[in-house]
Design an enzyme around this catalytic site. Structure first.
Site, PDB file in Angstrom:
ATOM      1  N   TYR A 179       0.860  -1.204   0.000  1.00 20.11           N
ATOM      2  CA  TYR A 179       0.000   0.000   0.000  1.00 20.11           C
ATOM      3  C   TYR A 179       0.890   1.246   0.000  1.00 20.11           C
ATOM      4  O   TYR A 179       0.728   2.147  -0.828  1.00 20.11           O
ATOM      5  CB  TYR A 179      -0.915  -0.010   1.238  1.00 20.11           C
ATOM      6  CG  TYR A 179      -1.735   1.254   1.386  1.00 20.11           C
ATOM      7  CD1 TYR A 179      -2.914   1.427   0.666  1.00 20.11           C
ATOM      8  CD2 TYR A 179      -1.329   2.290   2.236  1.00 20.11           C
ATOM      9  CE1 TYR A 179      -3.659   2.598   0.786  1.00 20.11           C
ATOM     10  CE2 TYR A 179      -2.072   3.457   2.361  1.00 20.11           C
ATOM     11  CZ  TYR A 179      -3.236   3.603   1.630  1.00 20.11           C
ATOM     12  OH  TYR A 179      -3.982   4.761   1.750  1.00 20.11           O
ATOM     13  N   LYS A 235       1.371   4.115  -3.091  1.00 22.88           N
ATOM     14  CA  LYS A 235       1.098   5.558  -2.963  1.00 22.88           C
ATOM     15  C   LYS A 235       2.316   6.377  -3.385  1.00 22.88           C
ATOM     16  O   LYS A 235       2.174   7.473  -3.933  1.00 22.88           O
ATOM     17  CB  LYS A 235       0.680   5.884  -1.524  1.00 22.88           C
ATOM     18  CG  LYS A 235      -0.667   5.264  -1.144  1.00 22.88           C
ATOM     19  CD  LYS A 235      -1.771   5.789  -2.032  1.00 22.88           C
ATOM     20  CE  LYS A 235      -3.136   5.255  -1.687  1.00 22.88           C
ATOM     21  NZ  LYS A 235      -4.199   5.818  -2.526  1.00 22.88           N
TER      22      LYS A 235
HETATM   23  N1  LIG Z   1      -8.596   6.926   5.267  1.00 23.28           N
HETATM   24  C1  LIG Z   1      -7.348   7.367   5.373  1.00 23.28           C
HETATM   25  O1  LIG Z   1      -6.822   7.564   6.483  1.00 23.28           O
HETATM   26  C2  LIG Z   1      -6.553   7.671   4.134  1.00 23.28           C
HETATM   27  C3  LIG Z   1      -5.321   8.302   4.299  1.00 23.28           C
HETATM   28  C4  LIG Z   1      -4.579   8.608   3.174  1.00 23.28           C
HETATM   29  C5  LIG Z   1      -5.048   8.284   1.918  1.00 23.28           C
HETATM   30  N2  LIG Z   1      -6.248   7.656   1.790  1.00 23.28           N
HETATM   31  C6  LIG Z   1      -6.686   7.337   0.441  1.00 23.28           C
HETATM   32  O2  LIG Z   1      -7.918   7.969   0.197  1.00 23.28           O
HETATM   33  C7  LIG Z   1      -8.665   7.204  -0.767  1.00 23.28           C
HETATM   34  C8  LIG Z   1     -10.043   6.905  -0.209  1.00 23.28           C
HETATM   35  O3  LIG Z   1      -9.850   6.086   0.941  1.00 23.28           O
HETATM   36  P1  LIG Z   1     -10.959   5.818   2.053  1.00 23.28           P
HETATM   37  O4  LIG Z   1     -10.286   5.865   3.347  1.00 23.28           O
HETATM   38  O5  LIG Z   1     -12.152   6.656   1.783  1.00 23.28           O
HETATM   39  O6  LIG Z   1     -11.226   4.288   1.731  1.00 23.28           O
HETATM   40  P2  LIG Z   1     -12.602   3.495   1.590  1.00 23.28           P
HETATM   41  O7  LIG Z   1     -12.246   2.054   1.572  1.00 23.28           O
HETATM   42  O8  LIG Z   1     -13.525   3.974   2.635  1.00 23.28           O
HETATM   43  O9  LIG Z   1     -13.074   3.964   0.161  1.00 23.28           O
HETATM   44  C9  LIG Z   1     -12.411   3.533  -1.005  1.00 23.28           C
HETATM   45  C10 LIG Z   1     -13.421   3.413  -2.114  1.00 23.28           C
HETATM   46  O10 LIG Z   1     -12.734   2.960  -3.304  1.00 23.28           O
HETATM   47  C11 LIG Z   1     -13.581   2.035  -3.956  1.00 23.28           C
HETATM   48  N3  LIG Z   1     -12.790   1.149  -4.806  1.00 23.28           N
HETATM   49  C12 LIG Z   1     -11.835   0.263  -4.425  1.00 23.28           C
HETATM   50  N4  LIG Z   1     -11.350  -0.390  -5.472  1.00 23.28           N
HETATM   51  C13 LIG Z   1     -11.999   0.084  -6.578  1.00 23.28           C
HETATM   52  C14 LIG Z   1     -11.945  -0.192  -7.951  1.00 23.28           C
HETATM   53  N5  LIG Z   1     -11.119  -1.127  -8.446  1.00 23.28           N
HETATM   54  N6  LIG Z   1     -12.762   0.484  -8.792  1.00 23.28           N
HETATM   55  C15 LIG Z   1     -13.619   1.422  -8.306  1.00 23.28           C
HETATM   56  N7  LIG Z   1     -13.731   1.724  -7.012  1.00 23.28           N
HETATM   57  C16 LIG Z   1     -12.921   1.071  -6.154  1.00 23.28           C
HETATM   58  C17 LIG Z   1     -14.259   1.279  -2.829  1.00 23.28           C
HETATM   59  O11 LIG Z   1     -15.430   0.624  -3.255  1.00 23.28           O
HETATM   60  C18 LIG Z   1     -14.522   2.402  -1.814  1.00 23.28           C
HETATM   61  O12 LIG Z   1     -15.780   3.006  -2.033  1.00 23.28           O
HETATM   62  C19 LIG Z   1      -7.830   5.946  -1.043  1.00 23.28           C
HETATM   63  O13 LIG Z   1      -7.063   6.130  -2.207  1.00 23.28           O
HETATM   64  C20 LIG Z   1      -6.936   5.872   0.177  1.00 23.28           C
HETATM   65  O14 LIG Z   1      -5.759   5.148  -0.077  1.00 23.28           O
HETATM   66  C21 LIG Z   1      -7.024   7.350   2.866  1.00 23.28           C
END
Ligand SMILES: NC(=O)c1ccc[n+]([C@@H]2O[C@H](COP(=O)([O-])OP(=O)(O)OC[C@H]3O[C@@H](n4cnc5c(N)ncnc54)[C@H](O)[C@@H]3O)[C@@H](O)[C@H]2O)c1
Length: 243
Positions: free
Chosen positions: A141, A145
């Site tokens: 992961y 990123k």
């Molecule tokens: N939550 C955190 O602390 C955090 C921190 C830094 C970065 N991020 C990034 O932010 C973004 C959103 O994360 P989140 O925390 O809301 O996660 P989440 O799991 O709540 O949401 C991710 C979404 O992506 C969708 N998804 C996954 N694979 C997919 C695919 N192949 N095609 C289409 N949709 C797909 C899922 O269905 C889900 O709705 C991600 O890229 C994550 O890496 C999150």
């Protein structure tokens, strides 16, 4: 972030692989005032499926003969020690977190070139692309990123100049959030993969962030407010990477 763009008058299309949109989407849609210029639409598509993704994005652009921006946020996560990581799991993670972002950006750029729109993109990376999150065992992961950060610079360079046909002039930046209370993180806590107290402590502000705190960030990156900014990684992480 989608809601922030709607509030600014945008017609925003949310793409996700879920057959039905998440309840946060439905709640945001219900909050849109009836007389709003903006709107929120949903399309089911898997970002790893190049042809389907191209079709959906081309359909969106053709409707209004334009496409102004992209926030590429689809992502998955897996906590497994590097010594035990299965090769198929590495491929699965990269297919979404790297290839999915690449394909989304490319499909949108093709439409921006077609309709000569000087658009803007926000590729969602993570502070985990820059630091090894202390005690959080997610080697693939984190490196997926880091790949998004480098992809951002490369696409910004390729698409930045306006060409002789009037295409290009596209800005590409990444966003590196810190810890956000989302379903992904709730799962980390439930499975014991991360310790909430420790994560709160990692932040200079002593707390996790909420999705709402990224609303203005998305609007800033997609609007002319950031018109001279490209190839940049914007860290919004409560100071976690600045100790
Ligand atoms: N939550 C955190 O602390 C955090 C921190 C830094 C970065 N991020 C990034 O932010 C973004 C959103 O994360 P989140 O925390 O809301 O996660 P989440 O799991 O709540 O949401 C991710 C979404 O992506 C969708 N998804 C996954 N694979 C997919 C695919 N192949 N095609 C289409 N949709 C797909 C899922 O269905 C889900 O709705 C991600 O890229 C994550 O890496 C999150």
């Amino acid at each position: 972030m989608a809601e922030g763009l709607v509030e600014a008058g945008g017609m925003v299309h949310c793409l996700d692989r879920l057959t039905e949109p998440d309840k946060a989407f439905t709640a945001a849609k219900e909050r849109i005032p009836k007389d709003s210029e903006g709107g929120l639409r949903y399309h089911q598509v898997d970002v790893t499926q190049d042809k389907e993704l191209e079709k959906v994005i081309a359909g969106i652009a053709d409707e209004r003969q334009r496409l102004d921006g992209l926030i590429a946020a689809a992502g998955i996560q897996q906590c497994t020690p590097a010594l035990d990581y299965k090769v198929d799991d590495i491929a699965r993670m990269l297919a979404t977190n790297y290839t999915g972002v690449f394909l989304s950006a490319r499909a949108c750029a093709r439409q921006m070139y077609k309709y000569k729109i000087q658009g803007s993109m926000c590729l969602v990376a993570s502070m985990s692309g820059t630091i090894a999150n202390r005690g959080f065992v997610a080697p693939v992961y984190n490196s997926s990123k880091a790949a998004v950060l480098q992809l951002t610079r490369c696409l910004a360079m390729e698409w930045g100049r306006v060409d002789e046909d009037g295409g290009g002039g596209i800005r590409v930046n990444s966003l590196s959030p810190g810890h956000i209370m989302t379903p992904m993180v709730e799962e980390n806590f439930q499975r014991g993969e991360a310790d909430r107290d420790e994560w709160e402590n990692n932040s200079m502000l002593g707390r996790l962030s909420t999705p709402e705190e990224y609303k203005a960030v998305g609007l800033f990156l997609l609007s002319r407010a950031s018109s001279y900014m490209t190839g940049h990684d914007l860290k919004v992480d409560g100071g976690t990477t600045a100790w």
